[in-house]
Design a protein around this motif. Structure first.
Motif, PDB file in Angstrom:
ATOM      1  N   ILE A  16       0.858  -1.194   0.000  1.00  0.00           N
ATOM      2  CA  ILE A  16       0.000   0.000   0.000  1.00  0.00           C
ATOM      3  C   ILE A  16       0.893   1.243   0.000  1.00  0.00           C
ATOM      4  O   ILE A  16       0.860   2.053  -0.905  1.00  0.00           O
ATOM      5  CB  ILE A  16      -0.940   0.035   1.227  1.00  0.00           C
ATOM      6  N   GLU A  17       1.703   1.362   1.034  1.00  0.00           N
ATOM      7  CA  GLU A  17       2.661   2.479   1.075  1.00  0.00           C
ATOM      8  C   GLU A  17       3.806   2.224   0.096  1.00  0.00           C
ATOM      9  O   GLU A  17       4.350   3.137  -0.498  1.00  0.00           O
ATOM     10  CB  GLU A  17       3.193   2.626   2.515  1.00  0.00           C
ATOM     11  N   VAL A  18       4.142   0.947  -0.074  1.00  0.00           N
ATOM     12  CA  VAL A  18       5.259   0.524  -0.917  1.00  0.00           C
ATOM     13  C   VAL A  18       6.557   1.230  -0.514  1.00  0.00           C
ATOM     14  O   VAL A  18       7.271   1.791  -1.333  1.00  0.00           O
ATOM     15  CB  VAL A  18       4.962   0.711  -2.427  1.00  0.00           C
ATOM     16  N   ASN A  19       6.813   1.192   0.812  1.00  0.00           N
ATOM     17  CA  ASN A  19       8.129   1.639   1.271  1.00  0.00           C
ATOM     18  C   ASN A  19       9.028   0.429   1.508  1.00  0.00           C
ATOM     19  O   ASN A  19      10.236   0.551   1.593  1.00  0.00           O
ATOM     20  CB  ASN A  19       8.010   2.479   2.538  1.00  0.00           C
ATOM     21  N   GLU A  20       8.383  -0.725   1.662  1.00  0.00           N
ATOM     22  CA  GLU A  20       9.083  -2.020   1.651  1.00  0.00           C
ATOM     23  C   GLU A  20      10.107  -2.169   2.780  1.00  0.00           C
ATOM     24  O   GLU A  20      11.210  -2.638   2.586  1.00  0.00           O
ATOM     25  CB  GLU A  20       9.713  -2.246   0.269  1.00  0.00           C
ATOM     26  N   THR A  21       9.697  -1.721   3.962  1.00  0.00           N
ATOM     27  CA  THR A  21      10.557  -1.817   5.139  1.00  0.00           C
ATOM     28  C   THR A  21      10.232  -3.053   5.974  1.00  0.00           C
ATOM     29  O   THR A  21      11.122  -3.745   6.458  1.00  0.00           O
ATOM     30  CB  THR A  21      10.360  -0.569   6.021  1.00  0.00           C
ATOM     31  N   LEU A  22       8.952  -3.352   6.153  1.00  0.00           N
ATOM     32  CA  LEU A  22       8.538  -4.418   7.064  1.00  0.00           C
ATOM     33  C   LEU A  22       8.428  -5.773   6.355  1.00  0.00           C
ATOM     34  O   LEU A  22       7.954  -5.862   5.230  1.00  0.00           O
ATOM     35  CB  LEU A  22       7.169  -4.087   7.666  1.00  0.00           C
ATOM     36  N   THR A  23       8.883  -6.790   7.058  1.00  0.00           N
ATOM     37  CA  THR A  23       8.646  -8.162   6.627  1.00  0.00           C
ATOM     38  C   THR A  23       8.399  -8.973   7.894  1.00  0.00           C
ATOM     39  O   THR A  23       8.633  -8.485   8.998  1.00  0.00           O
ATOM     40  CB  THR A  23       9.873  -8.773   5.905  1.00  0.00           C
ATOM     41  N   ILE A  24       7.915 -10.201   7.726  1.00  0.00           N
ATOM     42  CA  ILE A  24       7.919 -11.131   8.858  1.00  0.00           C
ATOM     43  C   ILE A  24       8.937 -12.205   8.527  1.00  0.00           C
ATOM     44  O   ILE A  24       8.928 -12.761   7.434  1.00  0.00           O
ATOM     45  CB  ILE A  24       6.533 -11.764   9.084  1.00  0.00           C
ATOM     46  N   ASP A  25       9.842 -12.452   9.473  1.00  0.00           N
ATOM     47  CA  ASP A  25      10.814 -13.522   9.259  1.00  0.00           C
ATOM     48  C   ASP A  25      10.190 -14.817   9.766  1.00  0.00           C
ATOM     49  O   ASP A  25      10.156 -15.087  10.950  1.00  0.00           O
ATOM     50  CB  ASP A  25      12.103 -13.195  10.028  1.00  0.00           C
ATOM     51  N   TRP A  26       9.653 -15.594   8.828  1.00  0.00           N
ATOM     52  CA  TRP A  26       8.941 -16.824   9.199  1.00  0.00           C
ATOM     53  C   TRP A  26       9.906 -17.957   9.535  1.00  0.00           C
ATOM     54  O   TRP A  26       9.487 -18.997  10.026  1.00  0.00           O
ATOM     55  CB  TRP A  26       8.035 -17.280   8.056  1.00  0.00           C
ATOM     56  N   ASP A  27      11.201 -17.776   9.209  1.00  0.00           N
ATOM     57  CA  ASP A  27      12.122 -18.906   9.346  1.00  0.00           C
ATOM     58  C   ASP A  27      12.670 -19.077  10.748  1.00  0.00           C
ATOM     59  O   ASP A  27      13.164 -20.127  11.093  1.00  0.00           O
ATOM     60  CB  ASP A  27      13.295 -18.738   8.372  1.00  0.00           C
ATOM     61  N   ARG A  28      12.594 -18.017  11.542  1.00  0.00           N
ATOM     62  CA  ARG A  28      13.216 -18.171  12.858  1.00  0.00           C
ATOM     63  C   ARG A  28      12.279 -18.891  13.828  1.00  0.00           C
ATOM     64  O   ARG A  28      11.079 -19.018  13.599  1.00  0.00           O
ATOM     65  CB  ARG A  28      13.644 -16.819  13.406  1.00  0.00           C
ATOM     66  N   GLN A  29      12.877 -19.332  14.930  1.00  0.00           N
ATOM     67  CA  GLN A  29      12.125 -20.068  15.944  1.00  0.00           C
ATOM     68  C   GLN A  29      10.872 -19.291  16.358  1.00  0.00           C
ATOM     69  O   GLN A  29       9.772 -19.836  16.386  1.00  0.00           O
ATOM     70  CB  GLN A  29      13.050 -20.300  17.149  1.00  0.00           C
ATOM     71  N   GLU A  30      11.068 -18.014  16.687  1.00  0.00           N
ATOM     72  CA  GLU A  30       9.932 -17.177  17.055  1.00  0.00           C
ATOM     73  C   GLU A  30       9.769 -16.092  15.993  1.00  0.00           C
ATOM     74  O   GLU A  30      10.452 -15.067  16.065  1.00  0.00           O
ATOM     75  CB  GLU A  30      10.184 -16.495  18.403  1.00  0.00           C
ATOM     76  N   PRO A  31       8.917 -16.326  15.023  1.00  0.00           N
ATOM     77  CA  PRO A  31       8.764 -15.318  13.972  1.00  0.00           C
ATOM     78  C   PRO A  31       8.296 -13.982  14.562  1.00  0.00           C
ATOM     79  O   PRO A  31       7.617 -13.962  15.581  1.00  0.00           O
ATOM     80  CB  PRO A  31       7.669 -15.907  13.076  1.00  0.00           C
ATOM     81  N   ARG A  32       8.708 -12.903  13.920  1.00  0.00           N
ATOM     82  CA  ARG A  32       8.272 -11.574  14.343  1.00  0.00           C
ATOM     83  C   ARG A  32       8.351 -10.630  13.155  1.00  0.00           C
ATOM     84  O   ARG A  32       8.935 -10.968  12.129  1.00  0.00           O
ATOM     85  CB  ARG A  32       9.129 -11.035  15.486  1.00  0.00           C
ATOM     86  N   VAL A  33       7.750  -9.462  13.324  1.00  0.00           N
ATOM     87  CA  VAL A  33       7.878  -8.434  12.304  1.00  0.00           C
ATOM     88  C   VAL A  33       9.265  -7.833  12.445  1.00  0.00           C
ATOM     89  O   VAL A  33       9.703  -7.528  13.561  1.00  0.00           O
ATOM     90  CB  VAL A  33       6.811  -7.339  12.481  1.00  0.00           C
ATOM     91  N   ILE A  34       9.970  -7.687  11.318  1.00  0.00           N
ATOM     92  CA  ILE A  34      11.279  -7.047  11.406  1.00  0.00           C
ATOM     93  C   ILE A  34      11.356  -5.841  10.470  1.00  0.00           C
ATOM     94  O   ILE A  34      10.638  -5.763   9.484  1.00  0.00           O
ATOM     95  CB  ILE A  34      12.449  -8.020  11.115  1.00  0.00           C
ATOM     96  N   TRP A  35      12.203  -4.917  10.829  1.00  0.00           N
ATOM     97  CA  TRP A  35      12.422  -3.697  10.057  1.00  0.00           C
ATOM     98  C   TRP A  35      13.739  -3.843   9.293  1.00  0.00           C
ATOM     99  O   TRP A  35      14.769  -4.187   9.909  1.00  0.00           O
ATOM    100  CB  TRP A  35      12.495  -2.502  11.014  1.00  0.00           C
ATOM    101  N   ASP A  36      13.694  -3.625   7.982  1.00  0.00           N
ATOM    102  CA  ASP A  36      14.869  -3.833   7.122  1.00  0.00           C
ATOM    103  C   ASP A  36      15.505  -5.204   7.427  1.00  0.00           C
ATOM    104  O   ASP A  36      14.821  -6.192   7.489  1.00  0.00           O
ATOM    105  CB  ASP A  36      15.894  -2.695   7.291  1.00  0.00           C
ATOM    106  N   ASN A  37      16.835  -5.199   7.664  1.00  0.00           N
ATOM    107  CA  ASN A  37      17.495  -6.469   7.998  1.00  0.00           C
ATOM    108  C   ASN A  37      17.497  -6.715   9.481  1.00  0.00           C
ATOM    109  O   ASN A  37      18.545  -6.985  10.064  1.00  0.00           O
ATOM    110  CB  ASN A  37      18.957  -6.422   7.555  1.00  0.00           C
ATOM    111  N   ASP A  38      16.374  -6.549  10.123  1.00  0.00           N
ATOM    112  CA  ASP A  38      16.297  -6.731  11.558  1.00  0.00           C
ATOM    113  C   ASP A  38      17.127  -5.694  12.311  1.00  0.00           C
ATOM    114  O   ASP A  38      18.068  -6.019  13.017  1.00  0.00           O
ATOM    115  CB  ASP A  38      16.733  -8.146  11.957  1.00  0.00           C
ATOM    116  N   VAL A  39      16.758  -4.434  12.107  1.00  0.00           N
ATOM    117  CA  VAL A  39      17.387  -3.348  12.869  1.00  0.00           C
ATOM    118  C   VAL A  39      16.283  -2.683  13.695  1.00  0.00           C
ATOM    119  O   VAL A  39      15.107  -2.875  13.402  1.00  0.00           O
ATOM    120  CB  VAL A  39      18.044  -2.302  11.931  1.00  0.00           C
ATOM    121  N   PRO A  40      16.654  -1.923  14.727  1.00  0.00           N
ATOM    122  CA  PRO A  40      15.616  -1.199  15.472  1.00  0.00           C
ATOM    123  C   PRO A  40      14.828  -0.267  14.529  1.00  0.00           C
ATOM    124  O   PRO A  40      15.375   0.203  13.522  1.00  0.00           O
ATOM    125  CB  PRO A  40      16.413  -0.381  16.494  1.00  0.00           C
ATOM    126  N   ILE A  41      13.589  -0.009  14.867  1.00  0.00           N
ATOM    127  CA  ILE A  41      12.710   0.797  14.012  1.00  0.00           C
ATOM    128  C   ILE A  41      13.417   2.071  13.556  1.00  0.00           C
ATOM    129  O   ILE A  41      13.421   2.429  12.385  1.00  0.00           O
ATOM    130  CB  ILE A  41      11.414   1.166  14.769  1.00  0.00           C
TER     131      ILE A  41
END
Lengths: 155, 983
Positions: free
Chosen positions: B163-188
């Protein structure tokens, strides 16, 4: 030639003027809400008469400390059972037969009233007890109590 | 309707007619069968992550949101095993989300988890809540992420990616506890996040939440963290089962309604015209909540609209009128300020005549404010010297459109831009200047195969994303546009039928194109002839072409002609009057369109009717009871010049920081110093206000009612979210009071009465009423008396006598170039997170934290040549003046081009450098034509772009939330299968 100015000279209202302005504003609000304000004052004096006003004020002022103390206290493990019981108690109330309970309570009240009437109590002997069984009021009570004990013993 | 006959669907034994291809979950919702659906949101479409909408279709358990309606479908939503599967899905969600609603700031009646659990009647949690090992991320300025409350529905990812198409957020489904991550898993804060806030808007719960809500929304949420934890635990112990828990929290939510106001408003920044509810508690803004009913933006916002409201309560707001006395501006009461201003205006008029006074209305203020200003100027003072800031930006586009197609506004809606097959943007840094509109293009390009061609000097975000990016030499857009048009006609590719039916002057126009050969164009623009041929082919091939342009075109000495050449191109290719086509001069301010529409123009009354037209004038004379001047007045550029020539003695400027935003500000401020009398009306003591004799404190947009008109010609209402601060007043009220002092009793009690008067006098707005604009309703002018509006113009011809558009012959002669002394070209424009001169956005601590100051972009080539590095200090000098600033080195600019954001005051203000050259047809300053030289003051230093600025982030583009990766996990089982397996 108008040079640019960044300096603002604030309007200094004298204390007297400020008070007057505030009073005027309050007056207008009072006039617009006369009835509810009169009722509000009645409520306040009722609270004062019941000595509740001071307690409420203190409670409000100290609400954070109070909440902190209470919540942190009741969150301790020793209260866990009690907290678990609390909702159960509420559910239990739902199971009580209100009609029956009301009758029982009414009779309890009657009994209490009766004791108030007896000022100087003489000692009661066994024969007095046996004699009393003939009194229909006492007899009804004893019967009721026996039935209650029977019911309470049931599994 | 035979087609519909084939799509009969049975739901729980009852037959329904469905639209073919309709989403099954949508259908179930329209027939009011109730099934849980936590991840589904109409604006986002299906994301398929929560599994709660399981239904039985033809015997199979499936997600309703994944299915399209097919004829003969048999759907069951209530069977025990179907409900068991739904319950299984809800239970899985509640393992990830702790229900402590009563002490949760998100408990406002719209928590979708709460509501789903309540509606489903779920009584007990089957499996315990399992917190993650992650900490809450509070590093960003405006929102925080709590992994322990996050149910991994992926709505935020969908919003960010598609929608925004800024393409910052993803969910890392591969880790033990998946979570929403910002870029390569950096603080917001360290990510590429642009703080558009859409993740927080779409989050169904309190996982991503606006910081403004924290400890503010709830009655019991403002506690220290440890106490809050205790409260959560106690809440859960006492409230056994979800029933009582929800009942208590519902009560608390109802109590919140009492003290939190949710008021619809229109954004006060750019011209996109986003609308949303602003949540306030007294004067405190808790959050901004757009919704799917917002006509221009839907659920979208940018950082400014979502989070940039600190200025409203800022302690630098003016709260009392000021009068210049000695070396100070003194606070006075309204009556004194107004009497004094009225008296001085009157004296000057009596001494020198009404035309010695000038009035400037504000593109930030409402339509009603603009109407009041021009009425004051014309009726009360008796002069047509009234203008507004569209003179600084979009007058050339308006001119170009008037010449060719007849209406000075976008020919369609933002929806048309999104629906086009090919979008051309020219001189528009869309992603930073019109972020929400840019996202519509980015989305269409990413998901729906739209092509994007970008013409710009600078390689900004849209250029990076473009299918083709061309860098014409500064100010030569007219040449390539005309050459492409000529080539199309040379090849016989023009839309002949459209031209025959709807367009005049073809032969003469074609003749005028003779000079614009591809070779000439290559020569002038630097774009190879082959590329221009390709552009011509693609324009011809595309069924629907939309052309968007902005200040990179209009703020040139040929701004009007260039705009005209675009309109010519669209006419030749038949790209007017059909959905998905048209001309879109993107308006820069919330009400820059409306301010001109409602008459703050020296030559036209409201609705662009000329003051020289006797019939029109009579209409206004009758309504206003005075004789009106038939002489067009001075525009604001002419006014400044007139002051220098002693032809203008007094000015009244409303909501415009002319001393920063006009070109050549040294010249402008010298003029202000010369004025005999100067009134400025604003929220703050702006640069301009410092020169004033009287300063009048105005109310902010959140503090008043009125209407704004966005770039789509869309008129939208704003409602009062809070009372005007202290002694401030809405602009129209101030002007009315001043008119009263001068003997004109307008007697408006509400801005709706001003609109009523404007609508009764101007045919363009005949059917505009506040009732028709109620809530999220809007009207796109022209509006007929019965309330019919025109989202798409020219469907039945053009507003000329014979209904035909006019091709407008042009020739090209470029007066500007860099010189030996001033050998660098200085480009300038907007930044996403700041606005205009920054009077509002620099009041936001959150914005200042990541974008504290302006900068100067220098190309790597130039940096090497001059031996400077990131953070160098330089002084730029032009013919008109000098400015200093800090350098950032970037390939967004190339060669001898520099770029400076215009959002800066003080020594880095770009308008110290701009001069008096203007568009020859509209007097719009040629802000984009500055030749400068650069003197190095310091070779290296601290970068002006801090590490937490989003420009330093690393976006991670992908489609949607990649739910397939979730399904592939070994610990995932579709609830439908689980239920089946367990019998």
């Amino acid at each position: 030639m108008a040079e640019p100015i960044s300096d603002i000279k604030r309007m200094e209202m004298s204390r007297q003027e400020k008070v007057e302005q505030d009073v005027q504003e309050v007056k207008e609000v009072v006039s617009a809400n006369k009835e509810s304000i009169v009722k509000g004052i009645e409520l306040l004096s009722a609270l004062e008469e019941a000595d509740a006003l001071e307690a409420a004020t203190a409670l409000t002022k100290k609400r954070k400390t109070l909440l902190n103390n209470v919540i942190k206290e009741i969150d301790k493990p020793k209260y866990t059972d009690a907290l678990d019981t609390l909702p159960n108690l509420i559910f239990l109330l739902g199971d009580l037969d209100i009609e029956e309970t009301r009758m029982l309570l009414q009779r309890l009240n009657n009994g209490l009233r009766e004791t108030e009437g007896e000022k100087e109590q003489e000692e009661t002997s066994y024969t007095d007890i046996v004699k009393s069984l003939k009194d229909p009021d006492i007899n009804r009570s004893i019967t009721l109590l026996l039935q209650f004990l029977k019911g309470m013993g049931k599994d | 309707m035979p087609e519909r006959d084939h799509t009969v669907v049975t739901i729980n034994g009852q037959e329904y007619l469905a639209d073919p291809g309709q989403n099954v979950l949508d259908l179930i919702n329209t027939v009011e069968e109730n099934i849980p659906q936590i991840c589904y949101n109409e604006s986002l479409g299906p994301v398929e992550t929560c599994d709660t909408c399981v239904i039985q279709v033809n015997g199979e358990l499936q997600r309703a949101c994944s299915l399209k309606v097919e004829a003969g479908m048999k759907i069951e939503t209530n069977l025990p095993h179907v409900q068991a599967a739904q319950k299984e899905a809800l239970d899985t969600i509640l393992e990830k989300h702790e229900l402590y609603c009563t002490v949760c700031d998100y408990n406002n009646g719209d928590c979708e988890i709460h509501n789903a659990v309540a509606e489903f009647g779920l009584e007990h949690q089957s499996r315990p809540f399992q917190p993650t090992s992650y900490e809450i991320d509070r590093s960003g300025s405006f929102y925080r992420y709590d992994p322990d409350q996050c149910i991994l529905c992926g709505r935020c990812v969908e919003a960010c990616q598609d929608i925004e198409v800024n393409e910052t957020l993803t969910i890392d489904w591969d880790r033990q506890e998946p979570r929403v991550i910002w870029d390569n898993d950096v603080p917001i804060e360290e990510s590429s996040c642009v703080n558009c806030g859409q993740c927080a808007t779409v989050c169904p719960c309190n996982a991503i939440m606006e910081k403004g809500m924290e400890e503010e929304a709830g009655f019991m949420t403002e506690q220290e963290p440890s106490l809050l934890r205790s409260m959560i635990d106690v809440t859960k112990k006492v409230e056994t089962g979800y029933g009582p828990l929800l009942a208590v929290s519902d009560t608390e939510a109802a109590m919140r309604e009492e003290r939190i106001d949710k008021t619809k408003t229109v954004c006060t920044y750019c011209g996109v015209g986003c609308t949303f509810d602003v949540w306030t508690k007294d004067r405190k803004v808790l959050k901004v909540e757009p919704n799917e009913h917002s006509p221009a933006n839907g659920i979208a916002t940018c950082i400014k609209g979502k989070f940039g409201w600190d200025y409203v309560n800022h302690n630098e707001r003016l709260t009392k009128p000021l009068i210049r006395r000695g070396h100070k501006l003194e606070e006075v009461e309204w009556d004194e300020a107004l009497s004094y201003a009225a008296q001085r205006f009157q004296e000057i008029r009596e001494e020198s005549g009404a035309d010695k006074l000038g009035f400037i209305a504000s593109s930030k203020a409402s339509n009603e404010d603009s109407y009041a200003m021009q009425k004051f100027s014309r009726q009360v003072m008796g002069t047509n010297n009234v203008d507004n800031c569209s003179r600084y930006c979009q007058s050339p586009a308006t001119k170009g459109l008037f010449r060719t197609v007849g209406y000075g506004g976008d020919s369609g809606s933002i929806d048309d831009i999104a629906a086009a097959d090919l979008v051309l943007t020219v001189g528009s840094n869309t992603a930073e200047s019109h972020p929400v509109l840019a996202s519509r293009i980015k989305r269409s390009q990413k998901l729906f195969g739209q092509k994007l061609f970008v013409f710009d000097l600078r390689k900004h975000e849209m250029a990076d994303r473009a299918d083709r990016f061309y860098q014409p030499a500064s100010g030569t857009d007219l040449v390539w546009a005309s050459a492409v048009t000529k080539y199309i006609i040379d090849q016989g590719w023009q839309e002949q039928e459209f031209i025959t039916n709807w367009v005049n002057g073809f032969e003469e126009y074609y003749e005028s194109l003779r000079a614009f050969t591809l070779e000439y164009a290559e020569d002038m623009t630097g774009i190879p002839a082959e590329d221009l041929k390709y552009v011509a082919e693609e324009i011809t091939k595309a069924d629907k072409v939309a052309l968007c342009w902005a200040m990179g075109v209009t703020q040139h000495s040929l701004g009007s002609d260039t705009s005209t050449s675009f309109s010519n191109l669209l006419l030749i290719t038949g790209n007017y009057g059909r959905p998905g086509t048209g001309a879109f001069p993107l308006r820069g301010h919330n009400n820059v369109q409306g301010c001109s529409d409602f008459g703050s123009m020296p030559n036209t009354f409201p609705g662009y009717e000329p003051v020289s037209d006797e019939n029109v004038r009579k209409r206004y004379e009758q309504a206003w009871g005075v004789a009106l001047s038939d002489e067009p007045g001075m525009d604001n550029h002419e006014m400044i010049k007139a002051i220098h020539e002693d032809k203008l003695r007094a000015m009244y400027v409303k909501g415009e920081d002319t001393a920063i935003v006009d070109a050549n500000i040294n010249y402008v401020t010298r003029a202000f110093e010369k004025l005999d009398f100067f009134v400025v009306q604003d929220l703050f003591l702006t640069e301009t206000a410092r020169y004033a004799d009287v300063v009048l404190p105005a109310a902010a947009s959140l503090e008043k009612e009125g209407t704004f008109t966005n770039t789509e010609r869309r008129i939208q209402r704003l409602y009062q979210a809070m009372h005007p601060m202290e002694d401030t007043k809405p602009d129209w009220e101030i002007i009315q009071l001043l008119a009263e002092k001068l003997g004109f009793d307008w007697n408006y009690e509400h801005p709706s009465e001003i609109m009523e008067e404007a609508a009764s006098l101007s045919p363009l707005f005949a059917g505009v009423t506040y009732e028709r604009l109620e809530g999220y309703h809007s009207l796109q002018w022209p509006v007929a008396e019965d309330g019919t509006d025109e989202p798409l113009l020219y469907m039945d011809g053009f507003p000329f006598e014979d209904k035909k558009a006019r091709l407008y012959p042009l020739h090209f002669e470029l007066p500007y170039d860099t010189t030996e002394t001033y050998n660098l070209h200085l480009n300038n424009g907007r930044l996403l997170e700041h606005f205009h001169e920054g009077n509002m956005t620099y009041k936001s601590p959150g914005i200042r934290r990541t974008t504290p100051r302006s900068f100067i972009e220098v190309s790597p080539e130039l940096a090497e040549e001059r031996g400077i590095k990131e953070g160098a200090e330089v002084k730029l000098t032009s013919d008109a003046g000098e400015a200093t600033g800090t350098v950032t080195i970037t390939d967004r600019v190339r060669g001898k081009e520099l770029y400076m954001p215009l959002n800066s005051k003080g020594k880095s203000a770009v308008n110290f450098l701009t001069d008096n050259s203007v568009d020859k047809d509209s007097d719009t300053p040629a802000y984009k034509e500055i030749a400068v030289n650069m003197q190095v003051l310091k070779k290296q230093g601290k970068s002006p772009i801090p590490p937490n600025n989003h420009r330093r982030g690393a976006p991670q583009p992908q489609y949607s939330v990649r739910v397939e990766d979730k399904w592939k996990r070994h610990d995932y089982e579709f609830p439908g299968n689980k239920v089946k397996r367990n019998g």
